[in-house]
Write a protein that holds these residues in place. Structure first.
Motif, PDB file in Angstrom:
ATOM      1  N   THR A  16     -11.497  81.886  67.395  1.00  0.00           N
ATOM      2  CA  THR A  16     -12.479  81.029  68.181  1.00  0.00           C
ATOM      3  C   THR A  16     -13.684  82.083  68.561  1.00  0.00           C
ATOM      4  OG1 THR A  16     -11.759  81.342  70.301  1.00  0.00           O
ATOM      5  CG2 THR A  16     -10.875  79.463  68.784  1.00  0.00           C
ATOM      6  N   VAL A  17     -14.704  81.519  68.861  1.00  0.00           N
ATOM      7  CA  VAL A  17     -15.794  82.246  69.466  1.00  0.00           C
ATOM      8  C   VAL A  17     -15.540  82.786  70.890  1.00  0.00           C
ATOM      9  CG1 VAL A  17     -18.182  82.164  70.677  1.00  0.00           C
ATOM     10  CG2 VAL A  17     -17.682  81.210  68.065  1.00  0.00           C
ATOM     11  N   ALA A  18     -14.728  82.034  71.720  1.00  0.00           N
ATOM     12  CA  ALA A  18     -14.172  82.376  72.759  1.00  0.00           C
ATOM     13  C   ALA A  18     -13.194  83.667  72.851  1.00  0.00           C
ATOM     14  CB  ALA A  18     -13.544  81.360  73.619  1.00  0.00           C
ATOM     15  N   ASP A  19     -12.447  83.366  71.977  1.00  0.00           N
ATOM     16  CA  ASP A  19     -11.520  84.976  71.718  1.00  0.00           C
ATOM     17  C   ASP A  19     -12.431  86.074  71.275  1.00  0.00           C
ATOM     18  OD1 ASP A  19      -9.332  83.348  71.996  1.00  0.00           O
ATOM     19  OD2 ASP A  19      -9.109  82.763  69.790  1.00  0.00           O
ATOM     20  N   ALA A  20     -13.454  85.904  70.529  1.00  0.00           N
ATOM     21  CA  ALA A  20     -14.245  87.149  70.215  1.00  0.00           C
ATOM     22  C   ALA A  20     -15.143  87.563  71.578  1.00  0.00           C
ATOM     23  CB  ALA A  20     -15.401  86.552  68.899  1.00  0.00           C
TER      24      ALA A  20
ATOM     25  N   SER B   9     -28.898  74.486  61.580  1.00  0.00           N
ATOM     26  CA  SER B   9     -27.800  73.404  61.480  1.00  0.00           C
ATOM     27  C   SER B   9     -26.857  73.648  60.503  1.00  0.00           C
ATOM     28  CB  SER B   9     -28.497  71.932  61.542  1.00  0.00           C
ATOM     29  OG  SER B   9     -29.261  71.860  60.690  1.00  0.00           O
ATOM     30  N   VAL B  10     -25.507  72.682  60.667  1.00  0.00           N
ATOM     31  CA  VAL B  10     -24.571  72.833  59.726  1.00  0.00           C
ATOM     32  C   VAL B  10     -23.984  71.378  59.425  1.00  0.00           C
ATOM     33  CG1 VAL B  10     -22.324  73.768  59.415  1.00  0.00           C
ATOM     34  CG2 VAL B  10     -23.894  75.211  60.653  1.00  0.00           C
ATOM     35  N   PHE B  11     -23.829  71.222  58.127  1.00  0.00           N
ATOM     36  CA  PHE B  11     -23.194  70.086  57.728  1.00  0.00           C
ATOM     37  C   PHE B  11     -21.925  70.452  56.865  1.00  0.00           C
ATOM     38  CE2 PHE B  11     -22.421  66.381  54.858  1.00  0.00           C
ATOM     39  CZ  PHE B  11     -21.787  65.403  55.824  1.00  0.00           C
ATOM     40  N   ALA B  12     -20.880  69.903  56.921  1.00  0.00           N
ATOM     41  CA  ALA B  12     -19.692  70.289  56.321  1.00  0.00           C
ATOM     42  C   ALA B  12     -18.719  69.059  55.902  1.00  0.00           C
ATOM     43  CB  ALA B  12     -18.878  71.566  57.161  1.00  0.00           C
TER      44      ALA B  12
ATOM     45  N   VAL C 118     -13.757  73.334  50.646  1.00  0.00           N
ATOM     46  CA  VAL C 118     -14.817  73.167  51.834  1.00  0.00           C
ATOM     47  C   VAL C 118     -15.952  73.352  51.150  1.00  0.00           C
ATOM     48  CG1 VAL C 118     -15.732  74.202  53.947  1.00  0.00           C
ATOM     49  CG2 VAL C 118     -13.090  74.281  53.575  1.00  0.00           C
ATOM     50  N   THR C 119     -16.842  72.283  51.681  1.00  0.00           N
ATOM     51  CA  THR C 119     -18.262  72.237  51.097  1.00  0.00           C
ATOM     52  C   THR C 119     -19.214  72.393  52.488  1.00  0.00           C
ATOM     53  OG1 THR C 119     -17.663  71.001  49.173  1.00  0.00           O
ATOM     54  CG2 THR C 119     -19.988  71.018  49.881  1.00  0.00           C
ATOM     55  N   THR C 120     -19.955  73.212  52.508  1.00  0.00           N
ATOM     56  CA  THR C 120     -20.983  73.759  53.906  1.00  0.00           C
ATOM     57  C   THR C 120     -22.269  73.745  53.560  1.00  0.00           C
ATOM     58  OG1 THR C 120     -18.828  74.383  54.921  1.00  0.00           O
ATOM     59  CG2 THR C 120     -20.968  74.712  55.932  1.00  0.00           C
TER      60      THR C 120
ATOM     61  N   GLU D 118     -17.194  77.273  63.683  1.00  0.00           N
ATOM     62  CA  GLU D 118     -16.761  76.219  64.757  1.00  0.00           C
ATOM     63  C   GLU D 118     -17.840  74.797  64.566  1.00  0.00           C
ATOM     64  OE1 GLU D 118     -16.581  77.779  68.527  1.00  0.00           O
ATOM     65  OE2 GLU D 118     -14.775  78.778  68.121  1.00  0.00           O
ATOM     66  N   ALA D 119     -18.984  75.066  64.083  1.00  0.00           N
ATOM     67  CA  ALA D 119     -19.988  74.175  63.870  1.00  0.00           C
ATOM     68  C   ALA D 119     -19.630  73.114  62.543  1.00  0.00           C
ATOM     69  CB  ALA D 119     -21.391  74.607  63.777  1.00  0.00           C
ATOM     70  N   ALA D 120     -19.323  73.946  61.466  1.00  0.00           N
ATOM     71  CA  ALA D 120     -18.764  73.420  60.284  1.00  0.00           C
ATOM     72  C   ALA D 120     -17.428  72.352  60.611  1.00  0.00           C
ATOM     73  CB  ALA D 120     -18.015  74.294  59.384  1.00  0.00           C
ATOM     74  N   LYS D 121     -16.579  73.003  61.537  1.00  0.00           N
ATOM     75  CA  LYS D 121     -15.281  71.934  61.921  1.00  0.00           C
ATOM     76  C   LYS D 121     -15.675  70.749  62.816  1.00  0.00           C
ATOM     77  CE  LYS D 121     -12.058  74.603  63.669  1.00  0.00           C
ATOM     78  NZ  LYS D 121     -11.495  75.724  64.472  1.00  0.00           N
ATOM     79  N   GLU D 122     -16.812  70.938  63.621  1.00  0.00           N
ATOM     80  CA  GLU D 122     -17.181  69.978  64.386  1.00  0.00           C
ATOM     81  C   GLU D 122     -17.907  68.877  63.539  1.00  0.00           C
ATOM     82  OE1 GLU D 122     -18.300  67.067  66.878  1.00  0.00           O
ATOM     83  OE2 GLU D 122     -16.941  68.791  67.432  1.00  0.00           O
ATOM     84  N   SER D 123     -18.330  69.415  62.428  1.00  0.00           N
ATOM     85  CA  SER D 123     -19.340  68.393  61.653  1.00  0.00           C
ATOM     86  C   SER D 123     -18.465  67.795  60.633  1.00  0.00           C
ATOM     87  CB  SER D 123     -20.272  69.179  60.625  1.00  0.00           C
ATOM     88  OG  SER D 123     -20.769  68.433  59.644  1.00  0.00           O
ATOM     89  N   ALA D 124     -17.326  68.405  60.140  1.00  0.00           N
ATOM     90  CA  ALA D 124     -16.155  67.651  59.422  1.00  0.00           C
ATOM     91  C   ALA D 124     -15.431  66.655  60.523  1.00  0.00           C
ATOM     92  CB  ALA D 124     -15.232  68.626  59.052  1.00  0.00           C
ATOM     93  N   ARG D 125     -15.604  67.054  61.366  1.00  0.00           N
ATOM     94  CA  ARG D 125     -14.883  65.975  62.475  1.00  0.00           C
ATOM     95  C   ARG D 125     -15.707  64.808  62.666  1.00  0.00           C
ATOM     96  NH1 ARG D 125     -13.315  70.557  65.429  1.00  0.00           N
ATOM     97  NH2 ARG D 125     -11.166  71.074  65.424  1.00  0.00           N
ATOM     98  N   SER D 126     -17.035  64.954  62.930  1.00  0.00           N
ATOM     99  CA  SER D 126     -17.919  63.863  63.281  1.00  0.00           C
ATOM    100  C   SER D 126     -18.554  63.210  62.107  1.00  0.00           C
ATOM    101  CB  SER D 126     -18.672  64.276  64.339  1.00  0.00           C
ATOM    102  OG  SER D 126     -19.441  65.433  63.784  1.00  0.00           O
ATOM    103  N   ARG D 127     -18.576  64.023  61.007  1.00  0.00           N
ATOM    104  CA  ARG D 127     -19.170  63.659  60.078  1.00  0.00           C
ATOM    105  C   ARG D 127     -20.828  63.513  60.021  1.00  0.00           C
ATOM    106  NH1 ARG D 127     -14.928  59.631  56.843  1.00  0.00           N
ATOM    107  NH2 ARG D 127     -13.346  60.993  56.579  1.00  0.00           N
ATOM    108  N   ARG D 128     -21.260  64.442  60.758  1.00  0.00           N
ATOM    109  CA  ARG D 128     -22.705  64.531  61.093  1.00  0.00           C
ATOM    110  C   ARG D 128     -23.215  65.989  61.089  1.00  0.00           C
ATOM    111  NH1 ARG D 128     -23.706  66.421  66.313  1.00  0.00           N
ATOM    112  NH2 ARG D 128     -21.984  66.496  67.838  1.00  0.00           N
TER     113      ARG D 128
END
Length: 370
Positions: free
Chosen positions: A105-109, A202-205, A228-230, A355-365
């Motif tokens: 995660t970004v927080a870990d980094a 921005s990112v869509f995945a 994965v398609t991003t 992390e943005a790609a993961k959020e996009s895959a969850r929300s489909r936006r």
């Protein structure tokens, strides 16, 4: 400036250590292999003491880090251990070189970056594919005055045909722990895009398990995607496609497809260094890093009269992963964060995209990046 050569200790003794790190430590003048931490040496299969009898060997992390002669720690274990091992190494006053994916995660980094600053130590992340010859060729091709003109689309692939799930952490570690194709292969591809174009707007995945015929969404993202398609969108109109596939039955897998206002470039096949190393080729072999001409990229140019010319475009002379280790060694000798070839801050930026790609895959936006 500190002493040279620096004493390097390696945590782990799997493929990463034996193929991607120890051979390069041995050929880097500023570094010396000093110790190896292998918790369970097995003389019948994997044994660091058998393979490297002239260095120090440990089975416990505390004893390994307590060695006052140890300067640099290379972390080659699975990604869910990177935070803990890196924290303890920094606390012990060691510089660290961490395999990708850096951390989950970004927080870990951010926590490790802050700790390294507090301790006055350096962090480098092993994004070795910045030194793939095909990528260096693309960097040169896209430099100022590119024959392709303004780039409008950039497509990068890491596709394979593997119907069986990997038996290593790559197939068993959860996506929230730094597992799956997104972290294993995606960090390579997104890091290369980051080097070329910087952070996207921005990112869509979309994620899928092609082996199981599952398109993933909010209800099943805990499954591990092998596909994965991003899409990464930039303010200048550039669209970047980052693609990983686990079920791609091709004799010549796609690698790059770049389209610009004056031409295009296509490349198939992966950089040869990894298979060369696995086959036992030495890092100082004259053929190391060189690709067979049959895999040359194809450059298409629109001439002034509107006609089209297509020609072979060979890779540039390979610098190879030796260059990466040379740069890292010099950064530590100089104790200079500015000289670190892949600083943790850049790996953190790549994690922001992931992390943005993961959020996009969850929300489909589409997810915006600040």
């Amino acid at each position: 400036m500190v002493k040279s050569p620096l004493n390097v200790g390696v945590i782990g003794y799997g493929l990463s250590a034996t193929i991607f790190h120890i051979p390069f430590i041995a050929t880097t003048s500023t570094l010396k292999l000093h110790s190896i931490l292998q918790r369970n040496p097995n003389s019948s299969s994997s044994s660091a003491p058998r393979d490297h009898p002239d260095v120090n060997h440990f089975t416990a992390l505390d004893q390994f880090l307590a060695d006052p002669d140890l300067d640099v720690v290379v972390v080659t274990t699975p990604p869910d251990t990177h935070v803990s091992f890196s924290q303890q190494a920094l606390q012990a006053g060691k510089h660290i070189f961490v395999e990708k994916p850096f951390v989950p995660t970004v927080a870990d980094a951010n926590a490790l970056i802050d700790l390294a600053k507090e301790k006055g130590r350096l962090i480098c992340v092993y994004q070795n594919r910045r030194w793939d010859a095909d990528f260096l060729t693309v960097r040169k091709l896209l430099a100022d005055g590119s024959p392709l003109g303004r780039i409008v689309e950039f497509e990068t692939h890491f596709d394979r045909y593997k119907l069986d799930k990997p038996a290593t952490w790559k197939g068993s570690l959860g996506i929230e722990q730094g597992g799956s194709a997104l972290y294993d292969l995606g960090t390579h591809l997104i890091d290369q895009v980051y080097v070329l174009f910087g952070m996207p707007r921005s990112v869509f995945a979309t994620f899928a398990s092609q082996r199981d015929s599952i398109l993933m969404g909010p209800q099943n993202l805990d499954l591990e995607p092998d596909s994965v398609t991003t899409q990464l969108f930039y303010d200048n109109g550039l669209v970047v496609f980052v693609r990983m596939a686990g079920v791609s039955a091709e004799a010549r897998q796609p690698r790059f497809w770049i389209r610009g206002t004056k031409g295009s470039y296509r490349k198939e096949g992966l950089d040869p260094q990894e298979p060369q190393l696995k086959s036992g080729m030495k890092t100082d072999d004259a053929k190391f890093g060189w690709e067979d001409p049959e895999w040359n990229g194809k450059l298409t140019i629109v001439n002034n009269d509107g006609s089209i010319t297509m020609q072979d475009h060979p890779n540039v002379e390979p610098e190879t992963y030796r260059k990466f280790y040379d740069l890292f060694g010099e950064a530590v000798v100089q104790n200079s964060e500015q000289l670190v070839p892949v600083p943790a801050s850049q790996a953190r930026d790549v994690l922001k995209v992931i992390e943005a790609a993961k959020e996009s895959a969850r929300s489909r936006r589409v997810v915006e990046l600040s």
